[in-house]
Design a protein around this motif. Sequence first.
Motif, PDB file in Angstrom:
ATOM      1  N   SER A 101      -0.362   7.697  -2.231  1.00  0.00           N
ATOM      2  CA  SER A 101      -0.695   7.532  -1.064  1.00  0.00           C
ATOM      3  C   SER A 101      -2.256   7.851  -0.918  1.00  0.00           C
ATOM      4  O   SER A 101      -3.421   7.162   0.267  1.00  0.00           O
ATOM      5  N   GLY A 138      -4.986   5.331  -1.192  1.00  0.00           N
ATOM      6  CA  GLY A 138      -5.107   3.878   0.680  1.00  0.00           C
ATOM      7  C   GLY A 138      -4.933   2.979  -0.309  1.00  0.00           C
ATOM      8  O   GLY A 138      -3.991   2.087  -0.907  1.00  0.00           O
ATOM      9  N   GLU A 139      -6.035   2.298   0.263  1.00  0.00           N
ATOM     10  CA  GLU A 139      -6.053   0.408  -0.530  1.00  0.00           C
ATOM     11  C   GLU A 139      -6.007  -0.136  -0.803  1.00  0.00           C
ATOM     12  O   GLU A 139      -5.478  -0.943  -1.957  1.00  0.00           O
ATOM     13  N   ARG A 140      -6.495   0.982  -2.300  1.00  0.00           N
ATOM     14  CA  ARG A 140      -6.259   1.197  -3.942  1.00  0.00           C
ATOM     15  C   ARG A 140      -5.156   1.331  -4.357  1.00  0.00           C
ATOM     16  O   ARG A 140      -4.839   0.405  -5.134  1.00  0.00           O
ATOM     17  N   SER A 141      -4.338   1.651  -4.537  1.00  0.00           N
ATOM     18  CA  SER A 141      -2.810   1.323  -4.860  1.00  0.00           C
ATOM     19  C   SER A 141      -2.182  -0.501  -4.415  1.00  0.00           C
ATOM     20  O   SER A 141      -1.342  -0.462  -5.403  1.00  0.00           O
ATOM     21  N   ILE A 142      -2.903  -0.522  -3.590  1.00  0.00           N
ATOM     22  CA  ILE A 142      -2.547  -2.249  -3.422  1.00  0.00           C
ATOM     23  C   ILE A 142      -2.707  -3.026  -4.922  1.00  0.00           C
ATOM     24  O   ILE A 142      -3.735  -2.773  -5.554  1.00  0.00           O
ATOM     25  N   ARG A 179       0.739  -1.464   0.053  1.00  0.00           N
ATOM     26  CA  ARG A 179      -0.100   0.010  -0.201  1.00  0.00           C
ATOM     27  C   ARG A 179       0.602   1.016  -0.321  1.00  0.00           C
ATOM     28  O   ARG A 179       1.950   0.896   1.097  1.00  0.00           O
ATOM     29  N   THR A 207       2.465   4.677   0.893  1.00  0.00           N
ATOM     30  CA  THR A 207       1.870   5.477   2.220  1.00  0.00           C
ATOM     31  C   THR A 207       3.053   6.728   1.671  1.00  0.00           C
ATOM     32  O   THR A 207       2.597   8.198   2.311  1.00  0.00           O
TER      33      THR A 207
END
Length: 55
Positions: A21, A24-28, A14, A16
């Motif tokens: 950043s 958030g979780e959508r970057s995973i 994820r 940061t």
Amino acid sequence: TAAEAGAAATKPLRATKGRASYLGERSIGHLDPGAVSTSLILRAAARAAGEAGAA
């Protein structure tokens, strides 16, 4: 190469820092663009150094 493997290893992380950043979780699941561009630069530098050494 090690740089390419390192860039690929960023996919499950994820973000940061930076613009990613904000996702958030959508970057995973996405490769870190800085890591990918750095691996491309290092590959080009290694290729250029190899060509210079061959001359």
